[in-house]
Motif scaffolding. Sequence first.
Motif, PDB file in Angstrom:
ATOM      1  N   LYS A   1      74.365  89.353  33.391  1.00  0.00           N
ATOM      2  CA  LYS A   1      73.978  88.549  34.542  1.00  0.00           C
ATOM      3  C   LYS A   1      74.241  87.078  34.271  1.00  0.00           C
ATOM      4  N   THR A   2      74.510  86.335  35.342  1.00  0.00           N
ATOM      5  CA  THR A   2      74.730  84.905  35.248  1.00  0.00           C
ATOM      6  C   THR A   2      73.668  84.188  36.063  1.00  0.00           C
ATOM      7  N   ILE A   3      73.029  83.215  35.429  1.00  0.00           N
ATOM      8  CA  ILE A   3      71.986  82.425  36.086  1.00  0.00           C
ATOM      9  C   ILE A   3      72.477  80.980  36.161  1.00  0.00           C
ATOM     10  N   LEU A   4      72.466  80.417  37.357  1.00  0.00           N
ATOM     11  CA  LEU A   4      72.914  79.038  37.558  1.00  0.00           C
ATOM     12  C   LEU A   4      71.705  78.134  37.783  1.00  0.00           C
ATOM     13  N   ILE A   5      71.675  77.038  37.079  1.00  0.00           N
ATOM     14  CA  ILE A   5      70.662  76.008  37.289  1.00  0.00           C
ATOM     15  C   ILE A   5      71.389  74.753  37.749  1.00  0.00           C
ATOM     16  N   CYS A   6      71.029  74.219  38.882  1.00  0.00           N
ATOM     17  CA  CYS A   6      71.750  73.045  39.382  1.00  0.00           C
ATOM     18  C   CYS A   6      70.783  72.040  39.991  1.00  0.00           C
ATOM     19  N   THR A   7      71.144  70.782  39.877  1.00  0.00           N
ATOM     20  CA  THR A   7      70.333  69.711  40.440  1.00  0.00           C
ATOM     21  C   THR A   7      70.785  69.426  41.869  1.00  0.00           C
ATOM     22  N   VAL A   8      69.822  69.108  42.717  1.00  0.00           N
ATOM     23  CA  VAL A   8      70.083  68.851  44.134  1.00  0.00           C
ATOM     24  C   VAL A   8      69.539  67.475  44.468  1.00  0.00           C
ATOM     25  N   GLY A   9      70.396  66.629  45.040  1.00  0.00           N
ATOM     26  CA  GLY A   9      69.902  65.292  45.384  1.00  0.00           C
ATOM     27  C   GLY A   9      70.958  64.391  45.966  1.00  0.00           C
ATOM     28  N   GLY A  10      72.172  64.868  46.091  1.00  0.00           N
ATOM     29  CA  GLY A  10      73.237  64.069  46.670  1.00  0.00           C
ATOM     30  C   GLY A  10      74.059  64.924  47.600  1.00  0.00           C
ATOM     31  N   SER A  11      75.370  64.910  47.387  1.00  0.00           N
ATOM     32  CA  SER A  11      76.244  65.730  48.212  1.00  0.00           C
ATOM     33  C   SER A  11      75.996  67.213  47.941  1.00  0.00           C
TER      34      SER A  11
ATOM     35  N   GLY B   1      54.210  58.401  48.056  1.00  0.00           N
ATOM     36  CA  GLY B   1      53.890  57.086  48.586  1.00  0.00           C
ATOM     37  C   GLY B   1      54.372  56.861  49.997  1.00  0.00           C
ATOM     38  N   THR B   2      55.602  57.263  50.261  1.00  0.00           N
ATOM     39  CA  THR B   2      56.204  56.988  51.571  1.00  0.00           C
ATOM     40  C   THR B   2      56.205  58.200  52.491  1.00  0.00           C
ATOM     41  N   GLY B   3      56.017  59.378  51.904  1.00  0.00           N
ATOM     42  CA  GLY B   3      56.089  60.584  52.715  1.00  0.00           C
ATOM     43  C   GLY B   3      57.508  61.015  53.031  1.00  0.00           C
ATOM     44  N   LYS B   4      58.481  60.312  52.439  1.00  0.00           N
ATOM     45  CA  LYS B   4      59.884  60.647  52.684  1.00  0.00           C
ATOM     46  C   LYS B   4      60.215  62.002  52.083  1.00  0.00           C
ATOM     47  N   ALA B   5      60.996  62.796  52.818  1.00  0.00           N
ATOM     48  CA  ALA B   5      61.349  64.137  52.359  1.00  0.00           C
ATOM     49  C   ALA B   5      62.164  64.077  51.079  1.00  0.00           C
ATOM     50  N   GLY B   6      61.972  65.073  50.227  1.00  0.00           N
ATOM     51  CA  GLY B   6      62.740  65.149  49.000  1.00  0.00           C
ATOM     52  C   GLY B   6      63.981  65.987  49.172  1.00  0.00           C
ATOM     53  N   SER B   7      64.715  66.152  48.065  1.00  0.00           N
ATOM     54  CA  SER B   7      65.967  66.903  48.146  1.00  0.00           C
ATOM     55  C   SER B   7      65.739  68.397  48.314  1.00  0.00           C
ATOM     56  N   ASP B   8      64.478  68.863  48.188  1.00  0.00           N
ATOM     57  CA  ASP B   8      64.224  70.287  48.380  1.00  0.00           C
ATOM     58  C   ASP B   8      64.502  70.747  49.804  1.00  0.00           C
ATOM     59  N   THR B   9      64.592  69.782  50.749  1.00  0.00           N
ATOM     60  CA  THR B   9      64.914  70.164  52.134  1.00  0.00           C
ATOM     61  C   THR B   9      66.334  70.721  52.238  1.00  0.00           C
ATOM     62  N   GLN B  10      67.221  70.343  51.306  1.00  0.00           N
ATOM     63  CA  GLN B  10      68.590  70.874  51.329  1.00  0.00           C
ATOM     64  C   GLN B  10      68.609  72.362  50.966  1.00  0.00           C
ATOM     65  N   VAL B  11      67.542  72.830  50.344  1.00  0.00           N
ATOM     66  CA  VAL B  11      67.452  74.242  49.964  1.00  0.00           C
ATOM     67  C   VAL B  11      66.498  75.005  50.881  1.00  0.00           C
ATOM     68  N   LEU B  12      65.380  74.377  51.234  1.00  0.00           N
ATOM     69  CA  LEU B  12      64.330  75.069  51.986  1.00  0.00           C
ATOM     70  C   LEU B  12      64.311  74.725  53.470  1.00  0.00           C
ATOM     71  N   GLY B  13      65.126  73.730  53.879  1.00  0.00           N
ATOM     72  CA  GLY B  13      65.129  73.303  55.273  1.00  0.00           C
ATOM     73  C   GLY B  13      65.581  74.407  56.224  1.00  0.00           C
ATOM     74  N   LYS B  14      65.075  74.358  57.452  1.00  0.00           N
ATOM     75  CA  LYS B  14      65.417  75.345  58.469  1.00  0.00           C
ATOM     76  C   LYS B  14      66.451  74.767  59.430  1.00  0.00           C
TER      77      LYS B  14
END
Length: 427
Positions: free
Chosen positions: A4-14, A40-53
């Motif tokens: 099996k292959t497991i990919l770990i990747c960072t999300v925060g830009g393109s 502090g600001t309530g600004k959405a994080g990069s997790d919206t690129q994965v969990l956003g609807k």
Amino acid sequence: MNTKTILICTVGGSHQPIVTAIRDLRPDFVCFICSGKDPGTGKAGSDTQVLGKGRCIKANYNDEKASLPNIPTQAGLAENSYEVVTVPADDLDGAVVVVREALVNLGDQFTGARLVADYTGGTKTMTAALVAAVLETDGVDLQLVTGNRADLVKVRNGTEASVLANIDAVRLQRGMAPYLSAWGHFAYDESADGLASIPQPRDRVLGSRLSRSRDLSNAFAAWDRFDHAEALRLLEIYAAVVSGDLGRHLGALKLLVKKSDQQEPMRIFDLWRNAERRAAQGRYDDAVARVYRLIEWSAQWLLRLRCGINTSDIPPERIPVGVDIPANRDGMHQAGLYAAWLMVGKLTSGPASGFTAAHLPALLGHLQIRNESILAHGFSSVEQGAWEDLRNWMDGIFLPMLLEEIKAMRLLHTMPPQLPSVYIWNN
């Protein structure tokens, strides 16, 4: 059975490099490293690129509205084939801890799987955290998505491809570093044992680097325990490929091993270097014991070389007036340290004889440190200050005298070098 292959990747830009990495690698499971909502600001994080609807990702950075679905949808990932791990924004230490824990958990969850970490996406902090965590974790490959560049800003669309990053050298260096640092307190055995626990790299150059550091550690460990022949055997293997002070050490070591008139005075000085190393480790009783033996040995050697007298069995007629050496129960006259130096003063001329006239009382005073040591006749340990007083006297009085005596016999011109405290042969 396929691994099996497991990919770990960072999300925060393109998002595109992440989608490319998933499509290229076709992993069985993906771990997305994301930032959560800013507290502090309530600004959405990069997790919206994965969990956003719905449409939650902009096709281009300057677009006014999002027009693309989340990354799992674009990459065709099933709902149960990925997870999101949230790291604190702009907190490198905290991010490293979280990512390192995620890598360990994935390794435990998917035993025997291939773990690949892609550091193309994500913020600078996420990227640094992922790389740092991978370097500390065995069995994880590191890759990035790259391609042709039209400028210094980004890779041209359509040319992206996943490429493994070569981190074996960095990982090996990091693995070796704590063990090689043991050279700083002359703990060569500790260094050799630690280096032996590191798996041999597949790369031939890196494998040679590890073998060399291990062999040199073993060589100086052997030297430190007076096994000069074994030290020479190991050091000579690398004589042609290393540089620096090793040439000086090899020269001294050959004199220590070869039977000649130079061997014994070289070994006496080598004992002093050994005493210095014990003191550097805080083992002052061991250091003083070695100094006592050095001073005793020096007198024995001088009497044997200059006068043909063996202090373990001295003919009565060779004992000078004023030196009291009674026969033991076996009828033999044997001189201890003090009596041997009295004989040096009376039977020789030159620096050693002059030393006995001027410094023998001081010598006895310094050796009282040894007599009170728990390793000799006392019950206490030698304190650092007492050692430093003895060392200063040895450096200022005794060793210069002994070196002048040896120079007069044209045997040696200098003392051997101290063993190295820094490993410098990492080429």
